[in-house]
Design an enzyme around this catalytic site. Structure first.
Site, short mmCIF file in Angstrom:
data_model
loop_
_atom_site.label_atom_id
_atom_site.label_comp_id
_atom_site.label_asym_id
_atom_site.label_seq_id
_atom_site.Cartn_x
_atom_site.Cartn_y
_atom_site.Cartn_z
N LYS A 188 -39.74 8.04 -7.08
CA LYS A 188 -40.02 7.80 -8.51
C LYS A 188 -40.72 6.46 -8.66
O LYS A 188 -40.22 5.42 -8.21
CB LYS A 188 -38.72 7.81 -9.30
CG LYS A 188 -38.85 7.40 -10.76
CD LYS A 188 -37.48 7.31 -11.42
CE LYS A 188 -37.57 6.69 -12.81
NZ LYS A 188 -36.23 6.49 -13.42
N ASP A 211 -40.15 0.78 -17.44
CA ASP A 211 -39.55 1.81 -18.30
C ASP A 211 -38.96 1.19 -19.55
O ASP A 211 -37.89 0.60 -19.53
CB ASP A 211 -38.46 2.56 -17.52
CG ASP A 211 -37.83 3.66 -18.35
OD1 ASP A 211 -38.44 4.08 -19.35
OD2 ASP A 211 -36.72 4.10 -17.99
N LYS A 233 -35.15 1.59 -25.19
CA LYS A 233 -33.94 0.98 -24.63
C LYS A 233 -33.56 -0.27 -25.41
O LYS A 233 -34.41 -0.89 -26.06
CB LYS A 233 -34.21 0.58 -23.17
CG LYS A 233 -34.39 1.72 -22.18
CD LYS A 233 -34.71 1.16 -20.81
CE LYS A 233 -34.88 2.28 -19.80
NZ LYS A 233 -33.61 2.97 -19.48
N ASP A 249 -37.49 0.11 -11.84
CA ASP A 249 -37.41 1.57 -11.97
C ASP A 249 -38.37 2.28 -11.02
O ASP A 249 -38.41 3.51 -10.99
CB ASP A 249 -37.70 1.99 -13.41
CG ASP A 249 -36.98 3.28 -13.79
OD1 ASP A 249 -36.00 3.62 -13.12
OD2 ASP A 249 -37.40 3.93 -14.76
N ASP A 297 -36.41 8.70 -22.69
CA ASP A 297 -35.91 7.79 -21.68
C ASP A 297 -35.41 8.53 -20.43
O ASP A 297 -35.03 7.90 -19.46
CB ASP A 297 -34.77 6.92 -22.25
CG ASP A 297 -34.45 5.73 -21.38
OD1 ASP A 297 -35.34 5.31 -20.60
OD2 ASP A 297 -33.32 5.21 -21.46
N GLU A 345 -37.30 10.05 -18.35
CA GLU A 345 -38.67 10.30 -17.92
C GLU A 345 -38.82 10.46 -16.42
O GLU A 345 -39.77 11.09 -15.94
CB GLU A 345 -39.57 9.14 -18.40
CG GLU A 345 -39.64 7.91 -17.52
CD GLU A 345 -38.31 7.20 -17.32
OE1 GLU A 345 -38.10 6.62 -16.24
OE2 GLU A 345 -37.46 7.24 -18.24
N ARG A 376 -37.20 12.20 -14.23
CA ARG A 376 -37.16 13.60 -13.78
C ARG A 376 -38.44 14.34 -14.15
O ARG A 376 -38.80 15.31 -13.50
CB ARG A 376 -35.93 14.29 -14.38
CG ARG A 376 -35.91 14.39 -15.88
CD ARG A 376 -34.52 14.59 -16.45
NE ARG A 376 -33.70 13.38 -16.33
CZ ARG A 376 -32.42 13.32 -16.71
NH1 ARG A 376 -31.82 14.38 -17.19
NH2 ARG A 376 -31.76 12.19 -16.60
#
Length: 515
Positions: free
Chosen positions: A252, A257, A264, A275, A334, A336, A338
């Site tokens: 990933k 993010d 967030k 991230d 959030d 995202e 996946r």
């Protein structure tokens, strides 16, 4: 850092010219009448030093010892774990100004695992982030010599693996630590190109137009709110026989993010530069492969982009079409990670992999479940799961297998798409894995949730480089055994065939991807 392995007796270690001599003394060490043995015996007798793990005694300009400084380290039973714990406590000594050359002497017959662990721990202890610090001074330590009583073939091989692993971990830590404006998707792609200059390696970078042509609607949807153009990074290491099925690693690569429209909280949002820990670990593994050149084929895939709350950003309730043809209702922007992974996992099928492993800082739920000690391991394939868990234990980069019961997928049902991208708070790490499982078909697949292990917060804030050690050990074990992972019967994703109209709809869902 330059590492060297030597066969050194205690007497020879005393003659080793260096600025700092670290002496590892176990409870089984047979102390001789040489300078070092005499010092240790006297210190233990006087109660100034103990052989239990973690005990230290610093000495300066010891008679009959060439090193300017000497640091005695008790390592208890002398296991790899004891060696690691002892060396972790001397990081400050290794970073002292004016220290250019150090030597580490095993005053006992260390096994191969302890030697490899020593190299890795020294690499971790001497890593220092300086990329965006204008006043930072480079580490003065340039060389570390490891002295062992017997330089066996097993010890020499473990040493080489340890050196390669610490280089890979340092690579992963460096890129994860860099701020998002110094680690954009484009910069990650350039880093991959640099690694791919090594023998047996190649790299292909897919930009927004190529990703749109592939129909990666889920990946594009995440990227469409950012001004940084996305990059889909494809690395190849061809060390095995031509035609041998590769191991595919997917990391990933969310370089920052914000949570998107599902924004967030501001507190600790700066840590969302981490991230892309999964992507950084793929780069780190390939750095290690470049040095070791094992007989195995490996493909690395990194979907890299930012998740930003621009006016063009994907919204809660939007429905996007993945590369597989399956539609996804975005219930929370959030979630995202996946979304970018599902398209990369589907893309991976074209390589007909022997095994497919993704790693991602995916869920806070996994942090709640396992904390920062073990990564979460999800797989329906017992052989693959066992191999990864064994590799993690061997590399002291442990994971823990989590459930994947079919019933956990019930919460992903949607009234408006083939699935939603979240399933509520309960078992969040498991339902995230169930989402990914819908895109792998019958390929032997495992998912590593590294949200709790890829970085540390607080005073020790920074990337850890995990799970590079686990993955490298897994690959080397596969190269040594050359035994393919058996295919397990898992739930297949059964999307409708990709028609021209479906591809068009997927592309139009996020036509501004990477713009």
């Amino acid at each position: 850092m330059n590492f060297e392995l030597k066969a050194l007796t205690a007497a020879a270690a005393a003659r080793e010219k260096c600025d700092l001599l670290l002496v590892l003394v176990s409870e089984q060490t047979a102390l001789g009448s040489d300078a070092i043995g005499t010092i240790v015996s006297h210190a233990v007798k006087q109660g100034d030093f103990a052989l239990s793990c973690g005990k230290q005694l610093a000495l300066y300009q010891v008679p009959a010892v060439a090193a300017r400084r000497v640091l005695l380290l008790g390592v208890g039973a002398g296991s790899a774990r004891d060696v690691r714990n002892a060396l972790q406590g001397c990081a400050a000594a290794l970073k002292a100004e004016g220290l250019e050359k150090a030597a580490l002497h095993f005053a006992f017959e260390a096994d191969a695992k302890a030697v490899a662990c020593a190299v890795q721990t020294l690499g971790d202890a001497t890593y220092a982030y300086t990329h965006t610090k204008s006043q930072a001074k480079p580490l003065s330590l340039k060389k570390v010599t490891l002295g062992v009583p017997s330089k066996t073939a097993a010890v020499a091989a473990a040493f080489e693996i340890g050196v390669a692993q610490q280089e890979g971990v340092a690579m992963a830590r460096e890129w994860a630590n860099r701020p998002a404006n110094h680690a954009t998707p484009t910069m990650l792609a350039n880093a991959a190109k640099g690694i791919a200059k090594a023998a047996r390696m190649s790299c292909k970078i897919h930009g927004p137009a190529e990703v749109a042509k592939l129909g990666m609607g889920a990946f594009m949807a995440v990227a469409q709110g950012s001004r940084e153009p996305l990059r889909f990074i494809e690395l190849h290491y061809n060390g095995g026989a031509k035609g041998d099925a590769p191991i595919v690693l997917v990391g990933k690569g969310i370089t920052f993010d914000t949570g998107g429209i599902s924004l967030k909280p501001a507190a600790e949002m700066d840590e969302m530069k981490f991230d892309m820990g999964g992507a950084a670990s793929v780069l780190g593994v390939f750095q290690s492969l470049a040095k070791l050149q094992p007989a195995i084929n490996v493909v690395g895939l990194i979907p890299a982009c930012e998740n930003m709350p621009d006016g063009a950003a994907v919204k809660p309730g939007d429905v996007v079409t993945s590369m597989s043809g399956q539609t996804i209702e975005i219930l929370n922007t959030d979630a995202e990670g996946r979304l970018v992974l599902c398209d990369a996992l589907h893309y991976a099928a074209r390589f007909k992999p022997a095994a497919l492993v993704d790693m991602a800082t995916l869920t806070g739920a996994c942090v709640i479940a396992l904390g920062g000690l073990r990564s979460g391991l999800f797989s329906a394939n017992d052989e693959l799961a066992s191999a990864l868990q064994t590799a993690g234990d061997a590399a002291m980069d442990p994971c823990w297998r989590m459930p994947l019961d079919d019933e956990y997928a019930d919460g992903l049902k949607s009234n408006f798409a083939d699935m939603g991208n979240v399933a509520g708070r309960a078992a969040g790490a498991v339902t995230a894995a169930k989402f990914l499982q819908k895109f792998v078909g019958d390929i032997p697949w495992a998912h590593l949730d590294i949200a709790g292990t890829a970085w540390k917060s607080g005073a020790a804030k920074g990337a850890t480089g995990r799970p590079v050690g686990l993955l490298l050990q897994f690959l080397l074990s596969k190269a040594a055994s050359a035994k393919p992972v058996k295919t397990a019967k898992v739930a297949k994703a059964a999307p409708a065939p990709r028609s021209a109209s479906t591809r068009k709809r997927a592309a139009s869902t996020a036509s501004k991807a990477g713009a």
